[in-house]
Design an enzyme around this catalytic site. Structure first.
Site, PDB file in Angstrom:
ATOM      1  N   MET A  18       0.847  -1.198   0.000  1.00 18.05           N
ATOM      2  CA  MET A  18       0.000   0.000   0.000  1.00 18.05           C
ATOM      3  C   MET A  18       0.884   1.250   0.000  1.00 18.05           C
ATOM      4  O   MET A  18       0.421   2.345   0.334  1.00 18.05           O
ATOM      5  CB  MET A  18      -0.945  -0.007   1.202  1.00 18.05           C
ATOM      6  CG  MET A  18      -1.905  -1.198   1.159  1.00 18.05           C
ATOM      7  SD  MET A  18      -3.460  -0.906   2.015  1.00 18.05           S
ATOM      8  CE  MET A  18      -2.887  -0.678   3.679  1.00 18.05           C
ATOM      9  N   HIS A  25       9.140  -3.444   3.686  1.00 17.85           N
ATOM     10  CA  HIS A  25       8.829  -3.676   2.269  1.00 17.85           C
ATOM     11  C   HIS A  25      10.117  -3.962   1.482  1.00 17.85           C
ATOM     12  O   HIS A  25      10.153  -4.842   0.623  1.00 17.85           O
ATOM     13  CB  HIS A  25       8.189  -2.429   1.639  1.00 17.85           C
ATOM     14  CG  HIS A  25       6.879  -2.015   2.244  1.00 17.85           C
ATOM     15  ND1 HIS A  25       6.714  -0.811   2.901  1.00 17.85           N
ATOM     16  CD2 HIS A  25       5.671  -2.636   2.285  1.00 17.85           C
ATOM     17  CE1 HIS A  25       5.458  -0.706   3.304  1.00 17.85           C
ATOM     18  NE2 HIS A  25       4.803  -1.783   2.957  1.00 17.85           N
ATOM     19  N   GLN A  49     -10.338  -2.884   2.100  1.00 11.48           N
ATOM     20  CA  GLN A  49      -9.861  -3.535   3.318  1.00 11.48           C
ATOM     21  C   GLN A  49      -9.908  -2.610   4.530  1.00 11.48           C
ATOM     22  O   GLN A  49      -9.550  -3.002   5.638  1.00 11.48           O
ATOM     23  CB  GLN A  49      -8.469  -4.125   3.120  1.00 11.48           C
ATOM     24  CG  GLN A  49      -7.350  -3.109   2.998  1.00 11.48           C
ATOM     25  CD  GLN A  49      -6.046  -3.795   2.596  1.00 11.48           C
ATOM     26  OE1 GLN A  49      -5.893  -4.254   1.474  1.00 11.48           O
ATOM     27  NE2 GLN A  49      -5.106  -3.883   3.530  1.00 11.48           N
ATOM     28  N   GLY A 133       4.709 -10.357   4.184  1.00 13.07           N
ATOM     29  CA  GLY A 133       5.416 -10.315   5.462  1.00 13.07           C
ATOM     30  C   GLY A 133       4.715 -11.136   6.533  1.00 13.07           C
ATOM     31  O   GLY A 133       3.489 -11.147   6.620  1.00 13.07           O
ATOM     32  N   GLN A 139      -3.019 -12.433   7.720  1.00 11.21           N
ATOM     33  CA  GLN A 139      -3.121 -12.146   6.275  1.00 11.21           C
ATOM     34  C   GLN A 139      -2.329 -13.167   5.470  1.00 11.21           C
ATOM     35  O   GLN A 139      -2.810 -13.705   4.462  1.00 11.21           O
ATOM     36  CB  GLN A 139      -2.592 -10.727   6.025  1.00 11.21           C
ATOM     37  CG  GLN A 139      -2.397 -10.372   4.573  1.00 11.21           C
ATOM     38  CD  GLN A 139      -1.971  -8.925   4.405  1.00 11.21           C
ATOM     39  OE1 GLN A 139      -2.755  -8.025   4.589  1.00 11.21           O
ATOM     40  NE2 GLN A 139      -0.716  -8.697   4.050  1.00 11.21           N
TER      41      GLN A 139
HETATM   42  P1  AMP Z   1       1.444  -2.988   3.422  1.00 15.19           P
HETATM   43  O1  AMP Z   1       2.012  -1.950   2.528  1.00 15.19           O
HETATM   44  O2  AMP Z   1       1.373  -2.579   4.866  1.00 15.19           O
HETATM   45  O3  AMP Z   1       0.151  -3.570   2.917  1.00 15.19           O
HETATM   46  O4  AMP Z   1       2.475  -4.184   3.408  1.00 15.19           O
HETATM   47  C1  AMP Z   1       2.876  -4.796   2.221  1.00 15.19           C
HETATM   48  C2  AMP Z   1       3.624  -6.055   2.551  1.00 15.19           C
HETATM   49  O5  AMP Z   1       4.760  -5.749   3.354  1.00 15.19           O
HETATM   50  C3  AMP Z   1       2.770  -7.046   3.361  1.00 15.19           C
HETATM   51  O6  AMP Z   1       3.015  -8.360   2.875  1.00 15.19           O
HETATM   52  C4  AMP Z   1       3.286  -6.864   4.756  1.00 15.19           C
HETATM   53  O7  AMP Z   1       3.133  -8.011   5.558  1.00 15.19           O
HETATM   54  C5  AMP Z   1       4.755  -6.575   4.500  1.00 15.19           C
HETATM   55  N1  AMP Z   1       5.354  -5.901   5.645  1.00 15.19           N
HETATM   56  C6  AMP Z   1       4.854  -4.824   6.315  1.00 15.19           C
HETATM   57  N2  AMP Z   1       5.649  -4.503   7.352  1.00 15.19           N
HETATM   58  C7  AMP Z   1       6.667  -5.408   7.351  1.00 15.19           C
HETATM   59  C8  AMP Z   1       7.811  -5.603   8.185  1.00 15.19           C
HETATM   60  N3  AMP Z   1       8.063  -4.826   9.234  1.00 15.19           N
HETATM   61  N4  AMP Z   1       8.632  -6.624   7.886  1.00 15.19           N
HETATM   62  C9  AMP Z   1       8.381  -7.436   6.823  1.00 15.19           C
HETATM   63  N5  AMP Z   1       7.335  -7.291   6.002  1.00 15.19           N
HETATM   64  C10 AMP Z   1       6.477  -6.294   6.262  1.00 15.19           C
END
Ligand code: AMP
Length: 260
Positions: A18, A25, A49, A133, A139
């Site tokens: 996002m 990321h 979501q 992640g 999720q």
């Molecule tokens: P988001 O932009 O928050 O939807 O996250 C995108 C992806 O990055 C998702 O698969 C998250 O689980 C992963 N993610 C977010 N924060 C972390 C983190 N601290 N360490 C590893 N992966 C992450």
């Protein structure tokens, strides 16, 4: 996007995000770069979501910076759709139990939106591997199930949580935290570390009591012990125990977990 994807030869790794990219990321992107011929990132703040009253409007958006980061890392393409929805659409329903416990209990319908957008994105990009992640543990479990139940042709890869040097899990929402709130938020990591370091010596119920003492958050929504399939646990089992926390610090909702 489909046309672009078809122009790529070799394997494609995909990281849906996002935006407001942080090192969490970036660690997913770097793994994909190392494991695939091409890496594609998507940036889309998925409205379905977010529940009514959540932070959809104020969710941090840093597109220029995100694009520069992706370029610097050597990402092949970044997909930034304006809108992925029409009116009155087919919508994915999250499983009635796993999609409605824990996060799903406090954010009912959240995973319907997550699974719908992930399915759309995976169908558009058709990647060899897609990276998610462990930070968003429920999720990840549900997306693996989506891929299995709907026979998707993508390998779903889960990767460890990246943390700041003080232990706070990287999150786009950390920018909402004041200095004092950040100190409170750190108790989540202290609590998870305490549990992780004592599973051999203490029972799950003892550790649950101790953990609630350690937590200094404003509102604890849940501190749960489950197996890797999100079923509640009464005892620890190495290699199949997840400890999950969701809590408010001020008006910021944080989630974190450890996989034991
Ligand atoms: P988001 O932009 O928050 O939807 O996250 C995108 C992806 O990055 C998702 O698969 C998250 O689980 C992963 N993610 C977010 N924060 C972390 C983190 N601290 N360490 C590893 N992966 C992450």
């Amino acid at each position: 996007m489909r046309h672009y994807k078809n122009s790529l030869s070799g394997t494609v790794g995909f990281i849906p995000t996002m935006g407001a990219l942080h090192e969490g990321h970036l660690s997913l992107i770097k793994t994909s770069l190392a494991q695939n011929t091409h890496t594609v990132v998507s940036i889309y703040v998925n409205p379905t979501q977010f529940l009514a009253g959540e932070d959809l409007d104020k969710y941090p958006r840093t597109l220029e910076q995100d694009l520069a980061l992706c370029k610097k890392l050597g990402v092949s393409g970044v997909f930034v759709p304006n809108n992925l929805y029409a009116k009155d659409e087919v919508f994915v329903a999250a499983p009635k139990i796993k999609g409605y416990v824990l996060e799903g209990h406090f954010r009912p319908g959240h995973f319907d939106g997550v699974l719908t957008v992930v399915l759309k994105l995976l169908n558009l990009v058709r990647p060899t591997n897609a990276y998610f992640g462990q930070k968003d543990a429920q999720q990840l479990v549900l997306i693996k199930q989506l891929a299995q139940n709907l026979f998707l042709d993508t390998n779903i890869v889960g990767l460890p949580t990246l943390r700041d040097s003080d232990g706070l899990a990287k999150s786009s929402r950390n920018v909402y935290l004041s200095k004092d709130e950040r100190q409170k938020a750190l108790s989540i990591y202290r609590c998870l570390s305490h549990i992780k370091n004592n599973t051999e010596r203490k029972s799950l119920s003892e550790l649950k009591d101790e953990a609630t003492q350690i937590l200094k958050v404003d509102t604890l929504q849940y501190l749960a012990f489950t197996d890797y399939n999100l079923c509640m646990r009464q005892t620890f089992k190495k290699g199949d125990t997840l400890v999950l926390i969701a809590a408010y610090v001020g008006s910021t909702r944080l989630i974190d977990n450890v996989w034991l």
